[in-house]
Design an enzyme around this catalytic site. Structure first.
Site, PDB file in Angstrom:
ATOM      1  N   GLU A 132     -43.373   2.433  18.507  1.00 38.50           N
ATOM      2  CA  GLU A 132     -43.058   1.960  17.164  1.00 38.50           C
ATOM      3  C   GLU A 132     -44.309   1.331  16.579  1.00 38.50           C
ATOM      4  OE1 GLU A 132     -39.579  -0.449  16.918  1.00 38.50           O
ATOM      5  OE2 GLU A 132     -38.312   1.001  17.949  1.00 38.50           O
ATOM      6  N   HIS A 253     -38.461  -5.398   6.460  1.00 38.83           N
ATOM      7  CA  HIS A 253     -38.568  -4.082   7.099  1.00 38.83           C
ATOM      8  C   HIS A 253     -38.985  -3.071   6.044  1.00 38.83           C
ATOM      9  CE1 HIS A 253     -37.808  -0.539   9.480  1.00 38.83           C
ATOM     10  NE2 HIS A 253     -37.573  -1.312  10.526  1.00 38.83           N
ATOM     11  N   ARG A 302     -45.588  -3.808  10.688  1.00 44.67           N
ATOM     12  CA  ARG A 302     -44.616  -3.786   9.595  1.00 44.67           C
ATOM     13  C   ARG A 302     -45.123  -4.416   8.303  1.00 44.67           C
ATOM     14  NH1 ARG A 302     -38.986  -5.092  12.868  1.00 44.67           N
ATOM     15  NH2 ARG A 302     -38.773  -3.020  13.755  1.00 44.67           N
ATOM     16  N   HIS A 363     -35.592  -8.664   6.702  1.00 47.16           N
ATOM     17  CA  HIS A 363     -35.176  -8.120   7.995  1.00 47.16           C
ATOM     18  C   HIS A 363     -35.163  -9.149   9.117  1.00 47.16           C
ATOM     19  CE1 HIS A 363     -34.513  -5.216  11.136  1.00 47.16           C
ATOM     20  NE2 HIS A 363     -35.688  -5.445  11.695  1.00 47.16           N
ATOM     21  N   ARG A 398     -43.675 -10.317  13.372  1.00 50.14           N
ATOM     22  CA  ARG A 398     -43.141  -9.810  14.641  1.00 50.14           C
ATOM     23  C   ARG A 398     -43.566  -8.367  14.893  1.00 50.14           C
ATOM     24  NH1 ARG A 398     -38.232  -6.919  16.047  1.00 50.14           N
ATOM     25  NH2 ARG A 398     -37.797  -6.769  13.834  1.00 50.14           N
TER      26      ARG A 398
END
Length: 833
Positions: A132, A253, A302, A363, A398
């Site tokens: 990811e 997100h 992100r 998110h 994160r």
């Protein structure tokens, strides 16, 4: 200090019923249920009460699509996972907290599988690993393709409901923390929405309270969070006087299914794993726009992707972009992402044949209730984990799929801390004014937060939000206690603190993006924003400079990973699977103390950063009073340590073992250095070190004023008599090394004068004169005449050191420095807090 006054308690009827447990856990996601299960595993007689706002499965865990990040692949390492996490965290991760995550994560994940969680595997039965955003390795395990959270939640619920010592109360909203006269948590008040023996407002008395109530996404109009994520844990912690940290870092997100302008509330998530499998972002013209933004392109962290999407939307005037995964085909969509496929088709979008419209939405909260490495907050007896907590793992942003892992690892750490006997809580003491916000303001607060404190922020937008939040407190009617009012008040409290922190941080960092301050500013803002609520209900903020837990180790030139491994090994030797039984039996749980590390003899100190790392590993505060290399005298305080008395005494021996030994090496080295002062020769060590301690012992030599010889067998060649025999002569041995390793330093050991000239002829740069007498050393120095560096080794003593040094040799090699130097007497003096 803000000019807004917030309630210190929620207005609520007095408790109509009371129950008790050893531990009460608020929240039933991966963090909360892991605490409960692990605690009952470690404590045979322990009882846990789990309080959850809806049904057991209604939290954020079940919505996690991507998976859990952990080092499981043969080519992966904890250091690589740590590096990826630190990079995503934009300078604000607590390195020690991340190291705990990446080293303890694999075992925690295996225990989750022992609880019944089934992850996707390949034809050989091996776990399928994917990537990811922000990860440079395939290390994400997943279940049901894109239903990881649902599988994790299923397994934990099944395990928890089969454990008779875990009691569960569903449909229960936690209200406030109960504290005793000493300020220690002794339970909670809650409201149960139902009918029966436990309905309405009640109280749970417990020796410890664990907040694992999830995030605060519902503070925004559009979010991936479920309806229950109203920041209840953070709001409760603030009202209880706990410190909350870095609330401004809300992760948006980048790829949330865009359902139109009128869509609010929980929005469907399109997992980052879709991009991990090869999907790409395009704009309305079909152009890929991530290629020039980041080296990882569509798999960038992100915050990078969310900002790039917002920029492209601003450039094109569109309100969304597209995620193109048409290359997958029907079969891959059905096998790998069946949930996302079904959701998209439910909303009239077929990702097999058309791009998916996406836009960023709120998110994940990287900030939260500040904790140490064992989940302990600033309020004794109150713990926090999961999205409610700020452990330091995530920093300003994160890394994908670290959240479920964090929930596992730190929940287990809390459970391990809870197994020590708890202090018996006293009668609860109610403090502070109560109040409620009109629930009708909820939608207005969410709309203002999305417009002014969302992905894009500025002083104007945040000022508008602050005004709206102040206005929302006023109401022409009395607000009656009810679920809607309690939730609205929690949202308002969290929104107020978040907006204030976002306005204060005048830079762009991680998931915090200020249009008026577009640059990251480490000079002014490499730090944390800690917020507390005073007894008068006023928010107070403190800017705490970010100090890496490993800063001292790095400054000393030591490898933090190596030091932490050494410390963990020492702890395992001391504690194995148990505890410090003497401290547990003699010291009340929760007692705090201050310890001074004091010199009992004069000498040169070395190893202070290492000892400090050992204490900090246990969540203790450390203040260094001197630095490595300093000459200290009897009675000098070298460092001061504060925190839980039990932890302090448990760690004492590991810290002092290292500190006294290294200081002994430094002190002995300094004696040799003084003995030859002014001669031009240097004292240096050898490879006669203790296993696992070589880098530290050689560091201690440097602290004492000496220099290091080669570190190992790899960084220089040393031809000795046995090599000469094996090669057929010293010249042959020299040539063989030079041919195999043309760029390496070659040293040759000789024990006779007649061996020197042939070695010089071959081009030796260093010659080690083994067991030469002082007259022989003088002769060797005259013969070499500066053509090579000379070391005297063997048979050296402090009494002869100066005579040897005055012969003109460059080095005196003293193997005893690292091998047999006596420890310097250093002790811990315990005193009151």
């Amino acid at each position: 200090m803000t000019d807004t006054s917030l309630p210190r308690r929620l207005t609520a009827p007095p408790p109509g019923w009371t129950t008790s447990a050893d531990v009460v856990v608020v929240g039933s996601g991966i963090a909360g249920l892991t605490v409960a299960l692990r605690y009952t595993e470690l404590t045979p007689a322990g009882r846990v009460l789990v309080v959850t706002k809806d049904v057991l499965s209604a939290g954020s865990t079940q919505w996690a699509q991507g998976g859990i990040a952990a080092v499981l692949a043969p080519g992966d390492t904890p250091d690589e996972h740590l590096s990826d996490t630190l990079l995503a965290g934009a300078g604000l991760c607590d390195e020690e907290a991340v190291r705990v995550l990446v080293t303890e994560g694999p075992d925690a994940l295996k225990r989750l599988m022992e609880h019944g969680a089934r992850f996707d595997r390949d034809d050989r039965g091996e776990l399928q690993l994917t990537r990811e955003g922000g990860h440079r390795r395939n290390r994400i395990v997943h279940a049901g393709g894109d239903a990881t959270g649902a599988e994790v939640q299923r397994a934990l619920i099944e395990a928890a409901t089969h454990e008779p010592r875990i009691e569960i109360i569903e449909h229960a909203l936690v209200l406030d923390l109960l504290t005793d006269a000493q300020g220690r948590a002794c339970g909670i008040t809650l409201h149960v929405m139902g009918e029966g023996a436990r309905d309405g407002v009640g109280a749970v008395r417990a020796g410890a309270v664990v907040l694992a109530s999830g995030g605060m996404g519902q503070v925004y109009a559009s979010t991936t969070n479920p309806l229950v994520s109203t920041g209840d844990g953070v709001a409760l912690a603030l009202r209880a006087g706990a410190v909350v940290r870095d609330l401004e870092f809300v992760q948006f997100h980048p790829t949330v299914l865009w359902l139109g302008h009128e869509s609010t509330g929980q929005q469907p998530l399109v997992s980052e794993a879709v991009r991990g499998e090869g999907a790409v972002l395009i704009d309305s013209t079909g152009e890929r726009f991530m290629a020039g933004v980041h080296e990882l392109k569509d798999l960038a962290p992100r915050d990078v992707v969310a900002k790039a999407i917002m920029r492209r939307m601003a450039e094109t005037g569109d309100d969304h972009v597209y995620l193109d995964a048409r290359s997958f085909g029907e079969e891959k969509w059905r096998a790998r992402f069946p949930t996302i496929l079904a959701v998209c088709r439910e909303h009239g979008i077929d990702p097999v044949t058309e791009p998916i419209p996406v836009a960023p939405a709120a998110h994940y909260a990287s900030g939260g209730v500040r904790t140490d490495l064992f989940g302990r907050t600033s309020v004794p007896g109150l713990y926090a984990c999961g999205e409610t907590a700020c452990t330091g793992v995530h920093g300003a942003n994160r890394l994908a799929s670290n959240s479920l892992l964090e929930g596992l690892v730190y929940a287990e750490r809390i459970a391990s801390d809870l197994i020590t006997p708890r202090a018996v809580p006293g009668p609860d003491v109610a403090e502070g004014d109560s109040g409620l916000v009109d629930p009708r303001t909820r939608g207005r607060v969410q709309a203002f937060m999305s417009r002014g404190a969302g992905v894009l922020r500025s002083v104007e937008s945040l000022s508008g939000v602050a005004r709206a939040l102040r206005d929302a407190q006023w109401t022409p009617i009395a607000v009656e206690p009810c679920l809607e009012a309690w939730e609205a008040t929690n949202l308002h409290t969290v929104a107020t603190a978040l907006t204030w922190a976002a306005a204060a941080r005048q830079e762009t960092r991680g998931s915090h993006w200020r249009e008026d301050f577009p640059d990251r500013r480490d000079d002014a803002w490499l730090g944390h924003l800690d917020i507390t609520l005073t007894e008068k209900g006023e928010l107070v903020m403190e800017h705490v400079p970010h100090v890496s837990a490993d800063a001292d180790l790095l400054a000393a030139g030591l490898d933090p990973a190596e030091i932490h491994t050494l410390i963990e090994t020492a702890f395992r030797e001391d504690l194995s699977t148990g505890e410090d039984v003497t401290s547990a039996a003699t010291i009340p749980a929760g007692q705090k103390a201050v310890g001074d590390i004091v010199a009992r003899r004069s000498g040169v100190v070395a190893g202070l950063p290492v000892a400090a790392a050992a204490f900090r590993h246990a969540g203790l505060e450390v203040e260094l009073r001197v630095k490595d290399g300093d000459q200290v005298s009897y009675g000098d305080v070298l460092m001061t340590v504060k925190g839980e008395t039990r932890e302090l005494l448990t760690v004492e021996r590991t810290a002092l073992n290292l500190l006294t030994h290294l200081s002994g090496v430094a002190t002995a080295t300094a004696q040799w250095v003084r003995a030859i002062d002014g001669t031009g020769a240097r004292v240096r060590d050898t490879r006669k070190t203790h296993p696992g301690l070589r880098s530290l012992e050689k560091y201690a030599v440097r602290c004492g004023g000496g220099v290091n010889h080669r570190i190992g067998l790899y960084d220089a060649a040393l031809i000795k008599d046995n090599h000469v025999v094996a090669a057929g002569g010293v010249a042959e041995a020299f040539r063989a090394v030079r041919k195999a390793y043309p760029d390496i330093l070659i040293e040759v050991e000789v024990d006779r004068i007649d061996q020197i000239e042939p070695v010089l002829a071959e081009g030796a740069e260093e010659i080690l004169l083994d067991n030469f007498t002082v007259p022989q050393l003088k002769e060797a120095v005259e013969l070499v005449a500066g053509r090579a560096r000379l070391e005297s080794s063997g048979g050296l003593t402090l009494d002869t050191a100066r005579a040897v040094a005055e012969t003109g040799v460059d080095f005196l090699a003293v193997g005893a420095l690292t091998h047999s130097s006596p420890a310097l007497d250093i002790a811990l003096d315990l005193r009151g807090a």
